[in-house]
Design a protein around this motif. Structure first.
Motif, short mmCIF file in Angstrom:
data_model
loop_
_atom_site.label_atom_id
_atom_site.label_comp_id
_atom_site.label_asym_id
_atom_site.label_seq_id
_atom_site.Cartn_x
_atom_site.Cartn_y
_atom_site.Cartn_z
N THR A 44 0.84 -1.20 0.00
CA THR A 44 0.00 0.00 0.00
C THR A 44 0.87 1.25 0.00
OG1 THR A 44 -1.79 -1.14 1.13
CG2 THR A 44 -1.77 1.26 1.29
N ARG A 45 0.39 2.27 -0.71
CA ARG A 45 1.09 3.55 -0.83
C ARG A 45 0.17 4.66 -0.34
NH1 ARG A 45 4.84 3.03 -5.57
NH2 ARG A 45 4.75 0.83 -6.15
N ALA A 48 -0.08 7.11 -5.49
CA ALA A 48 0.51 6.23 -6.51
C ALA A 48 1.99 6.46 -6.78
CB ALA A 48 -0.27 6.36 -7.82
N ASP A 49 2.46 7.69 -6.70
CA ASP A 49 3.86 7.94 -7.06
C ASP A 49 4.82 7.87 -5.86
OD1 ASP A 49 3.21 10.33 -5.81
OD2 ASP A 49 4.01 11.60 -7.40
#
Length: 166
Positions: A44-45, A48-49
């Protein structure tokens, strides 16, 4: 009484890593209690970047390890960055804590002006030891530990400020 470079580095880094270990343990417990595949949380982030949880832990430990060894004037041992489970990340944290606690304080004390050279994608970056510790390492360790905390907290893991502080 003055603060030595050892006192400002190793104990501070160890405390941050131990707190990160506690945060990860709560994440692992949460996944187990809720029948969530651990790899879901580990990948999990925040957005996204940004790097996922597992990479945040790897970077935090790399920063701590690199700091202690560079300030001691020693080559930094490399690690594979291949952890894929909470258990492996816990082992990594424990290993790094053992490594940096094993450095004699006298090797780090007096490193305020020691030249630290980092090879980065953008080229070499040079620091004096004190600038490296306070202006580069500590902000990076706390950034990545905070991001790991935020990822888990955002997924519902019951964490509070006391967990982050340790």
């Amino acid at each position: 009484m003055s603060l030595s470079m050892y006192q400002a580095s190793v104990p501070v880094l160890v405390r941050a890593l131990k707190a990160l270990s506690g945060v990860l343990q709560k994440g692992a417990d949460f996944a187990r209690e809720r029948n969530i595949a651990p790899e879901v949380l580990l990948n999990t982030r925040v957005i996204a970047d940004m790097f996922p949880l597992a990479r945040q832990v790897q970077i935090a430990t790399d920063m701590a390890k690199g700091a202690a060894y560079r300030l001691a004037g020693q080559d930094v041992p490399s690690m594979a960055d291949d952890e894929t489970t909470f258990e492996q990340l816990q082992e990594r944290i424990a290993k790094v804590i053992g490594m940096i606690e094993g450095i004699e304080p006298g090797r780090i004390d007096g490193s305020e002006a020691r030249e630290i050279v980092l090879k980065m994608r953008s080229g070499e970056r040079r620091f004096a030891g004190q600038e490296y510790l306070f202006g580069y390492v500590l902000p990076n360790v706390y950034f990545h530990a905070t991001t790991a905390y935020a990822i888990l907290r955002g997924e519902g893991v019951p964490l509070g400020k006391a967990d982050f502080i340790g």
